[in-house]
Scaffold this motif. Structure first.
Motif, PDB file in Angstrom:
ATOM      1  N   GLY A  85       0.852  -1.240  -0.192  1.00  0.00           N
ATOM      2  CA  GLY A  85      -0.046  -0.037   0.039  1.00  0.00           C
ATOM      3  C   GLY A  85       0.882   1.279  -0.132  1.00  0.00           C
ATOM      4  N   ARG A  86       1.381   1.819  -1.071  1.00  0.00           N
ATOM      5  CA  ARG A  86       2.418   2.634  -1.313  1.00  0.00           C
ATOM      6  C   ARG A  86       1.806   4.141  -1.134  1.00  0.00           C
ATOM      7  N   ILE A  87       2.395   4.812  -0.378  1.00  0.00           N
ATOM      8  CA  ILE A  87       1.971   6.269  -0.093  1.00  0.00           C
ATOM      9  C   ILE A  87       3.270   6.833  -0.563  1.00  0.00           C
ATOM     10  N   GLY A  88       3.433   7.400  -1.852  1.00  0.00           N
ATOM     11  CA  GLY A  88       4.834   8.175  -1.991  1.00  0.00           C
ATOM     12  C   GLY A  88       4.395   9.735  -2.305  1.00  0.00           C
ATOM     13  N   ASN A  89       3.410  10.240  -2.177  1.00  0.00           N
ATOM     14  CA  ASN A  89       3.299  11.660  -2.245  1.00  0.00           C
ATOM     15  C   ASN A  89       2.144  12.191  -1.333  1.00  0.00           C
ATOM     16  N   GLN A  90       2.473  13.295  -0.635  1.00  0.00           N
ATOM     17  CA  GLN A  90       1.593  13.627   0.551  1.00  0.00           C
ATOM     18  C   GLN A  90       1.428  15.126   0.600  1.00  0.00           C
ATOM     19  N   VAL A  92      -2.505  14.152   7.496  1.00  0.00           N
ATOM     20  CA  VAL A  92      -1.930  14.474   6.161  1.00  0.00           C
ATOM     21  C   VAL A  92      -2.581  13.695   5.136  1.00  0.00           C
ATOM     22  N   LEU A  93      -2.685  14.284   3.950  1.00  0.00           N
ATOM     23  CA  LEU A  93      -3.308  13.538   2.745  1.00  0.00           C
ATOM     24  C   LEU A  93      -2.224  12.741   2.075  1.00  0.00           C
ATOM     25  N   GLY A  94      -2.577  11.904   1.592  1.00  0.00           N
ATOM     26  CA  GLY A  94      -1.558  10.963   0.692  1.00  0.00           C
ATOM     27  C   GLY A  94      -2.054  10.249  -0.385  1.00  0.00           C
ATOM     28  N   ASP A  95      -1.349   9.791  -1.264  1.00  0.00           N
ATOM     29  CA  ASP A  95      -1.882   9.027  -2.432  1.00  0.00           C
ATOM     30  C   ASP A  95      -1.940   7.477  -2.083  1.00  0.00           C
ATOM     31  N   TYR A  96      -2.440   6.617  -2.861  1.00  0.00           N
ATOM     32  CA  TYR A  96      -2.543   5.106  -2.326  1.00  0.00           C
ATOM     33  C   TYR A  96      -2.460   4.265  -3.483  1.00  0.00           C
ATOM     34  N   LYS A  97      -1.458   3.351  -3.553  1.00  0.00           N
ATOM     35  CA  LYS A  97      -1.252   2.586  -4.599  1.00  0.00           C
ATOM     36  C   LYS A  97      -1.054   1.062  -4.313  1.00  0.00           C
ATOM     37  N   VAL A  98      -1.502   0.164  -4.951  1.00  0.00           N
ATOM     38  CA  VAL A  98      -1.625  -1.197  -4.430  1.00  0.00           C
ATOM     39  C   VAL A  98      -1.194  -2.386  -5.415  1.00  0.00           C
ATOM     40  N   ARG A 142      -3.206   3.766 -11.981  1.00  0.00           N
ATOM     41  CA  ARG A 142      -3.787   4.836 -11.856  1.00  0.00           C
ATOM     42  C   ARG A 142      -4.901   4.835 -10.623  1.00  0.00           C
ATOM     43  N   PRO A 143      -4.431   5.139  -9.237  1.00  0.00           N
ATOM     44  CA  PRO A 143      -5.078   4.769  -8.351  1.00  0.00           C
ATOM     45  C   PRO A 143      -6.880   5.723  -8.246  1.00  0.00           C
ATOM     46  N   THR A 144      -7.541   5.281  -7.571  1.00  0.00           N
ATOM     47  CA  THR A 144      -8.816   5.830  -7.163  1.00  0.00           C
ATOM     48  C   THR A 144      -9.097   5.921  -5.605  1.00  0.00           C
ATOM     49  N   ARG A 145      -8.080   5.771  -5.010  1.00  0.00           N
ATOM     50  CA  ARG A 145      -8.181   5.876  -3.474  1.00  0.00           C
ATOM     51  C   ARG A 145      -7.340   6.749  -2.977  1.00  0.00           C
ATOM     52  N   VAL A 146      -7.480   7.624  -2.023  1.00  0.00           N
ATOM     53  CA  VAL A 146      -6.453   8.298  -1.137  1.00  0.00           C
ATOM     54  C   VAL A 146      -6.256   7.986   0.267  1.00  0.00           C
ATOM     55  N   SER A 147      -5.478   8.418   0.865  1.00  0.00           N
ATOM     56  CA  SER A 147      -5.037   8.142   2.423  1.00  0.00           C
ATOM     57  C   SER A 147      -5.210   9.225   3.109  1.00  0.00           C
ATOM     58  N   ILE A 148      -5.793   9.180   4.100  1.00  0.00           N
ATOM     59  CA  ILE A 148      -5.683  10.237   5.126  1.00  0.00           C
ATOM     60  C   ILE A 148      -5.087   9.709   6.440  1.00  0.00           C
ATOM     61  N   ILE A 149      -3.986  10.279   7.001  1.00  0.00           N
ATOM     62  CA  ILE A 149      -3.441   9.587   7.959  1.00  0.00           C
ATOM     63  C   ILE A 149      -3.445  10.981   9.052  1.00  0.00           C
ATOM     64  N   ASP A 150      -4.039  10.205  10.210  1.00  0.00           N
ATOM     65  CA  ASP A 150      -4.221  11.224  11.377  1.00  0.00           C
ATOM     66  C   ASP A 150      -2.804  10.936  12.472  1.00  0.00           C
ATOM     67  N   THR A 151      -1.978  12.154  12.482  1.00  0.00           N
ATOM     68  CA  THR A 151      -0.601  11.983  12.947  1.00  0.00           C
ATOM     69  C   THR A 151      -0.721  11.716  14.520  1.00  0.00           C
ATOM     70  N   ARG A 152      -1.975  12.158  15.276  1.00  0.00           N
ATOM     71  CA  ARG A 152      -1.995  12.116  16.640  1.00  0.00           C
ATOM     72  C   ARG A 152      -2.312  10.752  16.947  1.00  0.00           C
ATOM     73  N   THR A 153      -2.966   9.877  16.329  1.00  0.00           N
ATOM     74  CA  THR A 153      -3.452   8.678  16.771  1.00  0.00           C
ATOM     75  C   THR A 153      -2.583   7.574  15.891  1.00  0.00           C
ATOM     76  N   ALA A 154      -1.947   7.853  14.949  1.00  0.00           N
ATOM     77  CA  ALA A 154      -1.083   6.967  14.303  1.00  0.00           C
ATOM     78  C   ALA A 154      -2.009   6.059  13.443  1.00  0.00           C
ATOM     79  N   SER A 155      -3.263   6.839  12.771  1.00  0.00           N
ATOM     80  CA  SER A 155      -4.031   5.814  12.148  1.00  0.00           C
ATOM     81  C   SER A 155      -4.237   6.239  10.777  1.00  0.00           C
ATOM     82  N   LEU A 156      -4.846   5.407   9.948  1.00  0.00           N
ATOM     83  CA  LEU A 156      -4.910   5.702   8.345  1.00  0.00           C
ATOM     84  C   LEU A 156      -6.208   5.368   7.790  1.00  0.00           C
TER      85      LEU A 156
END
Length: 411
Positions: free
Chosen positions: A260-265, A274-280, A288-302
């Motif tokens: 689950g690659r997150i290479g651009n944020q 933090v907003l990130g891309d998401y490739k599988v 050509r991904p159709t999902r993005v990731s949202i990372i909560d840096t306080r809770t360390a969750s995605l």
């Protein structure tokens, strides 16, 4: 000379703006010097209000536009593939091209004086300040320091971007263990975070003092790529999640997929998310991904967000209040509430488009400047202006060239 763990580290210098690698492999080291511009800027004129400007690269050069009228203020021919990076002072950009990073003065800025400011304008220009690099890579402004990485040599250079107005910033340099497609950043305490890798692979990050003493490290980040900040918390992308760096603490946040690659944020000064891309697909020539990731840096969750269309690495942005923005290949600018990880609006901006296989080729991109989003449309040689307060396209500027990259300043 410095002696660290029995390894002799030699401090070297920069001459005539050329970056000289220093230190021994395994022990990043630092040095300082400066470079002078080749020409003197035109006299500045005080103006009634800030005058936003846009810088754009195209095949054969770089130009600067008045962001309101679209008037071309500078058109400079430059050979090779060019990239634009914020220099960190709100006025200058760093143009990455053959041989290094060169400062571009957009010619518009405001001096703040407490409850008011004085705005100035002058002719934009490519300055004589250049940081030499064999393969210029990432540029990271953060906490009053700007750090650049040379992928070809592993050389790392940092400076105070406020000094660009005088043309002669002093440069601190370090040397990564091995050359790789990397990134580095100085935190608010003068420490350096840098990626670890070589020409074949990348594995993680190190946090070191300015003198090269290691404070923390992690090798749990295969394919480490890209960085963003949620305030002072740093985030680095991996092929299986992200690393979150809070002070000296490094936390791995796993992706829900084995790959689950997150290479651009895209980060935000006042948001914990933090907003990130998401490739599988690790084997895709171009996913050509159709999902993005949202990372909560306080809770360390995605969390993952499904979109109605794919997007490219130049599609990510943030609103002034911290919502996420994604420019889709459906021609719409999608707004995501980062707290709920839900799409809340989709604004039609361009015609439908398809991401080209070659990442050098132009494609629509998103650039956010203050409360305005600028979206390029290479097929029509336009840049569309979106008011982020009303989520409406309020103008479309005609460009003299097909746009490749675009960056803006508020003036």
């Amino acid at each position: 000379m410095l002696l660290k763990s029995g390894v002799l580290v030699v401090l070297s210098s920069l001459a005539s703006g050329a970056l000289v690698a220093c230190g021994t492999e395994g022990s990043p080291s630092s040095s300082s010097s400066s470079s002078s511009p080749s020409s003197t800027p035109a006299a500045a004129t005080e103006v009634e209000a800030p005058s936003p400007r846009l810088a754009m690269t195209y095949d054969g050069g770089v130009l600067v536009l008045d962001a309101g009228s679209g008037e071309v203020l500078l058109d400079e021919e430059v050979d090779g593939f060019l990239r634009l990076n914020p220099a960190g002072d709100g006025r200058h950009l760093l143009v990455s091209g053959t041989g290094g990073f060169t400062a571009l003065d957009t010619g518009a800025w405001t001096d703040e004086h407490g409850d008011h400011g004085h705005s100035w304008a002058t002719e934009p220009r490519l300055t004589g300040f250049t940081i030499d690099a064999r393969e210029p890579g990432h540029v990271v402004p953060h906490h009053g320091r700007t750090t650049v990485f040379d992928d070809g040599t592993g050389a790392i250079t940092a400076f105070d971007p406020a000094d660009l107005a005088e043309g002669e910033p002093e440069l601190d340099t370090w040397q990564a263990d091995e050359a790789h497609h990397g990134v580095a950043v100085q935190d608010g305490h003068g420490n350096l975070i840098l990626t670890v890798g070589d020409e074949e692979s990348r594995s993680g990050i190190r946090l070191i003092t300015a003198a090269g003493n290691e404070l923390a490290s992690s090798d749990e980040c295969p394919g480490v790529h890209g960085e963003a900040f949620a305030g002072d918390i740093a985030l680095f992308g991996c092929e299986d999640g992200v690393l979150v760096v809070d002070g000296r603490e490094i936390t791995k946040v796993d992706a829900p997929d084995a790959y689950g690659r997150i290479g651009n944020q895209a980060g935000h000064d006042t948001s914990r998310y933090v907003l990130g891309d998401y490739k599988v697909d690790a084997d895709a020539e171009l996913e050509r991904p159709t999902r993005v990731s949202i990372i909560d840096t306080r809770t360390a969750s995605l969390r993952l967000v499904d979109l109605p269309a794919s997007y490219s690495f130049r599609s990510l942005g943030r609103t002034p209040d911290g919502d996420a923005l994604v420019l889709g290949t459906d021609g719409r600018l999608h707004v995501i509430d980062v707290a709920t990880a839900k799409v809340t609006a989709s604004v039609p901006v361009t015609a439908r488009w398809r991401e080209p296989l070659d990442w050098h080729q132009p494609r629509p991109l998103l650039e956010v400047v203050g409360e305005t989003a600028y979206v390029t449309e290479p097929a029509t040689k336009q840049v569309h202006v979106v008011d982020l307060r009303t989520l409406e396209v309020v103008d479309s500027l005609v460009l003299p060239q097909v746009p490749s990259e675009l960056r803006g300043v508020t003036g």
